[in-house]
Each structure stands twice: as structure tokens, then as C-alpha cells.
Design a protein around this motif. Sequence first.
Motif, PDB file in Angstrom:
ATOM      1  N   CYS A 134       0.798  -1.234   0.000  1.00  0.00           N
ATOM      2  CA  CYS A 134       0.000   0.000   0.000  1.00  0.00           C
ATOM      3  C   CYS A 134       0.825   1.275   0.000  1.00  0.00           C
ATOM      4  CB  CYS A 134      -0.978  -0.005   1.169  1.00  0.00           C
ATOM      5  SG  CYS A 134      -0.201   0.229   2.777  1.00  0.00           S
ATOM      6  N   GLY A 135       2.142   1.164  -0.050  1.00  0.00           N
ATOM      7  CA  GLY A 135       2.973   2.362  -0.082  1.00  0.00           C
ATOM      8  C   GLY A 135       3.107   3.072   1.252  1.00  0.00           C
ATOM      9  N   CYS A 169      -2.760  -2.323   4.169  1.00  0.00           N
ATOM     10  CA  CYS A 169      -2.713  -3.708   3.674  1.00  0.00           C
ATOM     11  C   CYS A 169      -2.191  -4.720   4.702  1.00  0.00           C
ATOM     12  CB  CYS A 169      -1.870  -3.787   2.407  1.00  0.00           C
ATOM     13  SG  CYS A 169      -0.101  -3.524   2.659  1.00  0.00           S
ATOM     14  N   THR A 170      -1.453  -4.329   5.677  1.00  0.00           N
ATOM     15  CA  THR A 170      -0.828  -5.148   6.727  1.00  0.00           C
ATOM     16  C   THR A 170       0.213  -6.150   6.214  1.00  0.00           C
ATOM     17  OG1 THR A 170      -2.461  -6.959   6.859  1.00  0.00           O
ATOM     18  CG2 THR A 170      -2.908  -4.972   8.173  1.00  0.00           C
ATOM     19  N   THR A 171       0.610  -6.074   4.936  1.00  0.00           N
ATOM     20  CA  THR A 171       1.605  -7.030   4.436  1.00  0.00           C
ATOM     21  C   THR A 171       3.007  -6.741   4.962  1.00  0.00           C
ATOM     22  OG1 THR A 171       1.944  -5.756   2.413  1.00  0.00           O
ATOM     23  CG2 THR A 171       0.354  -7.557   2.305  1.00  0.00           C
ATOM     24  N   GLU A 198       1.124  -9.510  20.810  1.00  0.00           N
ATOM     25  CA  GLU A 198       2.092 -10.493  20.308  1.00  0.00           C
ATOM     26  C   GLU A 198       3.318  -9.805  19.702  1.00  0.00           C
ATOM     27  OE1 GLU A 198       0.123 -13.143  17.588  1.00  0.00           O
ATOM     28  OE2 GLU A 198      -1.352 -13.744  19.083  1.00  0.00           O
ATOM     29  N   ASN A 199       3.446  -8.499  19.966  1.00  0.00           N
ATOM     30  CA  ASN A 199       4.577  -7.692  19.488  1.00  0.00           C
ATOM     31  C   ASN A 199       4.608  -7.531  17.975  1.00  0.00           C
ATOM     32  OD1 ASN A 199       5.622  -7.174  22.084  1.00  0.00           O
ATOM     33  ND2 ASN A 199       6.558  -9.198  22.104  1.00  0.00           N
ATOM     34  N   LEU A 200       3.447  -7.662  17.313  1.00  0.00           N
ATOM     35  CA  LEU A 200       3.378  -7.404  15.880  1.00  0.00           C
ATOM     36  C   LEU A 200       3.270  -5.899  15.659  1.00  0.00           C
ATOM     37  CD1 LEU A 200       0.922 -10.173  14.622  1.00  0.00           C
ATOM     38  CD2 LEU A 200       3.412 -10.120  14.432  1.00  0.00           C
ATOM     39  N   ARG A 201       3.916  -5.427  14.600  1.00  0.00           N
ATOM     40  CA  ARG A 201       3.870  -4.017  14.248  1.00  0.00           C
ATOM     41  C   ARG A 201       3.828  -3.889  12.732  1.00  0.00           C
ATOM     42  NH1 ARG A 201       5.749  -0.466  18.165  1.00  0.00           N
ATOM     43  NH2 ARG A 201       4.785   1.083  16.772  1.00  0.00           N
ATOM     44  N   LEU A 202       3.302  -2.778  12.253  1.00  0.00           N
ATOM     45  CA  LEU A 202       3.361  -2.455  10.830  1.00  0.00           C
ATOM     46  C   LEU A 202       4.662  -1.684  10.602  1.00  0.00           C
ATOM     47  CD1 LEU A 202      -0.298  -1.303  10.095  1.00  0.00           C
ATOM     48  CD2 LEU A 202       0.733  -3.549   9.721  1.00  0.00           C
TER      49      LEU A 202
END
Length: 114
Positions: free
Chosen positions: A40-41, A46-48, A77-81
Motif C-alpha cells: 500500500c505504499g 494492507c498489513t503485508t 504479540e509484538n506485531l507491528r506495521l
Amino acid sequence: MMAKVIFHHTDGKNEEVTIRDGHTILRAAIQGRVSLRHKCGGRASCTTCRVQIPNQDGVSKPNLKEIQKLGQAGINENLRLSCQTKVYKSVDAHIPEDPYKARIRSLLKKQQEN
């Protein structure tokens, strides 16, 4: 000031990129030519570009976009974008396995077992 991102891949390979203080993890990946999916720039839609950051002392706090996209469970869970996470110190960013590769690996493993 300079900051550092150490990218950890699921195959055990590590890549280190030095960036300016306050730049995002995604910018570090692009600058260092690190293979980190993103579509998504950098607009957090998009969360990719998500990564796992076990120790978040050297990064910005999760913003509203991240909380909305990843959910509180993902944040816990320590996820980040990576497009939203700014780096201020040295940080370890674990890149999850590509979902397509994971599916293929799973199917091959299943085929070998049969």
C-alpha cells in the motif's frame, strides 16, 4: 543520530541496516534492499509489511492505525506495521514467513509424509 534495524528472516539470515533516527522500519528495508513485503505504499492499509519486534524499547508506540489493523491481540504479540513504526535505537525486526511459501512448504511436507 542514527538508528539500526536488524532484520531476521525465517531461514536464519539476518540483515542489518543503519538509518536516520525516526525513520520507519519499512524505509530501512527499502533503503537496505531487504525483502519485506509491502503493497500500500506505507499507508497502513494492507498489513503485508508486518513484523514482530520482541523488544520495543527503541521504537515508537503503536498508533491508532496499527491498533485498528493488527488488533490488540496482534499488538500484544509484538506485531507491528513496519510502515508505521519509527526507529530510535537498535531494534530487532523478525520478518514472518511469506504465506504462500508457508503453504507450499506445508503441502510438500504433507506429500512427503504420504
